[in-house]
Design an enzyme around this catalytic site. Structure first.
Site, PDB file in Angstrom:
ATOM      1  CB  CYS A   1      -0.899   0.006   1.231  1.00  0.00           C
ATOM      2  SG  CYS A   1      -1.733  -1.559   1.555  1.00  0.00           S
TER       3      CYS A   1
ATOM      4  NE  ARG B   1       4.443   1.834  -3.038  1.00  0.00           N
ATOM      5  CZ  ARG B   1       5.077   1.265  -2.017  1.00  0.00           C
ATOM      6  NH1 ARG B   1       4.432   0.465  -1.211  1.00  0.00           N
ATOM      7  NH2 ARG B   1       6.353   1.502  -1.790  1.00  0.00           N
TER       8      ARG B   1
ATOM      9  CD1 TRP C   1      -3.527  -6.162  -1.222  1.00  0.00           C
ATOM     10  CD2 TRP C   1      -3.936  -5.265  -3.216  1.00  0.00           C
ATOM     11  NE1 TRP C   1      -3.764  -7.193  -2.090  1.00  0.00           N
ATOM     12  CE2 TRP C   1      -4.015  -6.675  -3.317  1.00  0.00           C
ATOM     13  CE3 TRP C   1      -4.162  -4.492  -4.349  1.00  0.00           C
ATOM     14  CZ2 TRP C   1      -4.298  -7.316  -4.522  1.00  0.00           C
ATOM     15  CZ3 TRP C   1      -4.449  -5.136  -5.536  1.00  0.00           C
ATOM     16  CH2 TRP C   1      -4.522  -6.517  -5.622  1.00  0.00           C
TER      17      TRP C   1
ATOM     18  CG  ASN D   1       1.882   0.557   3.561  1.00  0.00           C
ATOM     19  OD1 ASN D   1       0.724   0.921   3.484  1.00  0.00           O
ATOM     20  ND2 ASN D   1       2.854   1.099   2.855  1.00  0.00           N
ATOM     21  N   GLY D   2       1.228  -3.339   5.913  1.00  0.00           N
ATOM     22  CA  GLY D   2       1.733  -4.518   6.590  1.00  0.00           C
ATOM     23  C   GLY D   2       0.624  -5.403   7.114  1.00  0.00           C
TER      24      GLY D   2
ATOM     25  CD  GLU E   1      16.179 -19.418  -7.405  1.00  0.00           C
ATOM     26  OE1 GLU E   1      16.195 -18.181  -7.484  1.00  0.00           O
ATOM     27  OE2 GLU E   1      16.011 -20.167  -8.388  1.00  0.00           O
TER      28      GLU E   1
ATOM     29  CE  LYS F   1      17.880 -15.686  -8.126  1.00  0.00           C
ATOM     30  NZ  LYS F   1      17.544 -16.570  -9.241  1.00  0.00           N
TER      31      LYS F   1
ATOM     32  CD  GLU G   1      20.328 -16.161 -12.217  1.00  0.00           C
ATOM     33  OE1 GLU G   1      19.919 -16.251 -13.383  1.00  0.00           O
ATOM     34  OE2 GLU G   1      19.553 -16.159 -11.243  1.00  0.00           O
TER      35      GLU G   1
ATOM     36  CG  HIS H   1      22.927 -42.643  -5.773  1.00  0.00           C
ATOM     37  ND1 HIS H   1      22.858 -44.016  -5.926  1.00  0.00           N
ATOM     38  CD2 HIS H   1      22.207 -42.364  -4.657  1.00  0.00           C
ATOM     39  CE1 HIS H   1      22.122 -44.537  -4.959  1.00  0.00           C
ATOM     40  NE2 HIS H   1      21.709 -43.553  -4.171  1.00  0.00           N
TER      41      HIS H   1
ATOM     42  CE  LYS I   1      13.377  -9.295 -13.798  1.00  0.00           C
ATOM     43  NZ  LYS I   1      13.868 -10.034 -12.620  1.00  0.00           N
TER      44      LYS I   1
END
Length: 606
Positions: free
Chosen positions: A2, A27, A74, A98-99, A478, A482, A485, A501, A601
């Site tokens: 928000c 937002r 929101w 907000n939160g 992941e 990261k 890349e 294995h 991107k």
């Protein structure tokens, strides 16, 4: 995510509040409101819907004030409506927030017993009532604010007006950002630099746990322990605030730190925090599905693997996850009673779009988990599940990943309930756990200094292994992705049980091994893998929680202790440390973190 604006001004504030709120429309929001200090006290103006509706309210009832706050909301707790719109007021206190306050229900019950009456369904009104009750004890506004913050569990950014303190606005942040703007005889609070951009280009970014009082003379900032604090004032380009890095060196670092707020907003779109029930849009009949097919690329593919673990375990619904670039070329066997979910941050990934269309041509119902809701993918599917994480500038995806996993977690709980695998009580328990994620992600990010120390060692390596069991296996993929890349160090992620294995042949005293091992049902076996690695000279970085640290085998080179959390949200809580590890290694190696070589991107060609 928000929007917040606060102005301690020397001239009328109404139009400036509206100007700032319009800048924050990107937002997303479902209601808006303002409040100001007038001759008759603090007054509010609120409206459901877009800012245009609020402007109509203000045209009929102007806000005559030079000090005020504003908010675009929101919905998290309570449906979009005027009664749930911010600002909220209790007694002397009017504030915007907000939160998500996780313990709002118990606080609300306690305050009701003390005589407070609530007009909204929100967690925010509880903060106002709690602060008002602290003021009633005779505490000063700053003392009362600190006492209030100490009782809150969750994430928040606050801007507060207190009747009788006509030229002061209080603010605080934890898990949601807040900036202070410095003007000429005027001061500002905002949810980002864009909020205060129309009025000043001199801002400071509050640190996690900070609280502040602003008035015409300046800002008094305090850290989480209540000690006076100094935060650097920077000059920013307001026109670039949407993609402004703030205190951060790179967009990737900023976006890692954005994750508590990003996940908070994502989760709020898929659960009803007031009833602790899932609220997944789109009307998919999970009970009638035969299976789910997820197609994606890169980090989105890894998020899909986590979705498979969650959905199959909770909902007993078969899930296949495939790399989109391979999927349609192998002529997969598909059934019309299945759902295809295409996952893409941009919604334009060419391979994923082609795989989606392949499934649609065979009669499958389609959904997309995307960040860009106007993208090609979003336009072509039957159901769109937005991730709501805001713009992601860094090429290496971070906050989009955790937002995707947040959506998949909510979908898994909803599917489990729809298929009768869990009852209403278990659904409520799972939702309450999911609502804890933003706070725990923020705590996980606070491990940055410990991770930075690990990065010093990893940066010297040629090869790195990441190991994990259960949901930590996709997260190990992941972590390796990261690191590869953005630092250009060769890294591989493996299921820890596969160590014997083949991959164990790579272990020597020059190869760091990062083992992700929360104290869950897999812990003992992960600890056994740790022993196998150390017996061969492997340099172990053990990422666990306090209980895991207490029971871990001796000999790890480094132990990074993440917050204790329920297994349901462990992938969300363990993601920031591996992202921060890749980031700091890349910085040490002098790599271009935000635009790594050879990468784009959005991959819009096959």
């Amino acid at each position: 995510m928000c929007g917040i604006i606060g102005i301690v001004g020397t001239r009328p504030v109404q139009d400036r509040l509206i100007e700032s709120l319009k800048r924050l429309e990107y937002r997303g929001y479902d209601s808006a409101g303002v409040a100001g200090v007038t001759a008759g006290g603090v007054v509010r103006r609120r409206a459901e819907g877009k800012i245009k509706a609020l402007e109509e309210v203000l045209a009929a009832e102007p806000l005559v004030a030079t000090v005020g706050i504003g908010h675009t909301r929101w919905a998290t707790h309570g449906a979009p409506s005027v009664r749930n719109a911010h600002p909220h007021a209790q007694g002397r206190v009017t504030l915007v927030h907000n939160g998500i306050i996780e313990n709002f229900a118990e606080l609300r019950e306690r305050l009701q017993h003390a005589g407070h009456r609530f007009e909204s369904d929100t967690d925010t009104e509880v903060i106002a009532a709690l602060l008002d009750s602290e003021l009633a004890t005779g505490r000063s506004p700053l003392e009362a604010l600190k006492a209030t913050l100490d009782q809150l569990t969750g994430a928040y950014a606050l801007a507060v007006l207190i009747a009788g303190e006509e030229a002061t606005i209080l603010g605080a942040r934890r898990g949601s950002p807040l900036v202070v703007g410095y003007g000429e005889g005027e001061m500002f609070l905002g949810s980002d630099a864009l909020a205060v951009g129309p009025f000043t280009n001199r801002v400071c970014y509050l640190d996690e746990g900070d609280y502040v009082a602003i008035d015409h003379a300046g800002a008094a900032i305090f850290d989480a322990a209540g000690r006076p604090a100094r935060r650097a004032v920077k000059t920013v380009a307001a026109s670039a605030a949407l993609v402004e890095k703030g205190n951060y060196r790179h967009f990737m670092e900023k976006e890692i730190h954005d994750q508590p707020e990003g996940c908070q907003r994502t989760i709020a779109a898929y659960v009803d925090a007031l009833t602790s029930a899932t609220a997944v849009p789109g009307g998919i009949d999970f009970a009638g599905l035969e299976r789910i097919q997820i197609v994606a690329c890169g980090t989105s593919y890894i998020a899909g693997l986590l979705g498979k673990y969650l959905i199959e375990q909770l909902a007993d619904l078969p899930v296949d996850v495939e790399i989109a670039s391979e999927f349609r070329y192998r002529q997969p066997a598909l059934r019309s009673g299945s759902l295809v979910i295409a996952m893409s941050q941009s919604g334009e990934t060419a391979d994923t779009l082609a795989a989606l269309r392949y499934c649609q041509a065979r009669g499958m119902t389609s959904a997309a988990i995307v960040n860009a809701t106007e993208s090609t993918m979003a336009r072509e599917v039957d159901v769109v599940w937005p991730i709501h994480c805001g713009p992601e500038i860094g090429v290496a995806s971070t906050k989009a990943f955790t937002a995707q996993v947040s959506v998949l977690t909510a979908l898994a709980v909803a599917a489990a309930r729809a298929r009768g695998r869990i009852d209403a009580a278990e659904e409520q328990r799972s939702v309450r756990i999911l609502l804890e994620a933003p706070r725990l992600i923020a705590e996980s990010i606070e491990l940055e200094e410990a991770v930075r120390a690990v990065a010093q060692q990893i940066a010297q390596a040629r090869d790195v292994l990441f190991l994990g069991r259960g949901p930590m296996y996709p997260l190990s993929l992941e972590g390796a992705l990261k690191l590869k890349e953005i630092s250009y160090i060769h890294a591989e992620g493996y299921a820890a049980g596969e160590l014997k294995h083949g991959p164990i042949a790579l272990v020597d005293d020059k190869t760091p091994i990062v083992i992700l091992a929360p104290s869950d049902s897999y812990f003992e076996k992960s600890a056994s893998n740790m022993n196998e690695v150390m017996a061969r000279g492997g340099q172990v970085v053990f990422v666990t929680d306090p209980e895991g640290q207490a029971h871990a085998p001796k000999g790890a080179r480094v132990v990074v202790t993440a917050p204790r959390c329920d297994p349901l949200i462990a992938p969300l809580v363990y993601a920031p440390p591996i992202q921060l590890l890749a980031y700091h290694v890349a910085v040490l190696k002098g790599a271009d973190v935000d635009q790594p070589r050879n990468l784009a991107k959005s991959v819009t060609v096959e």
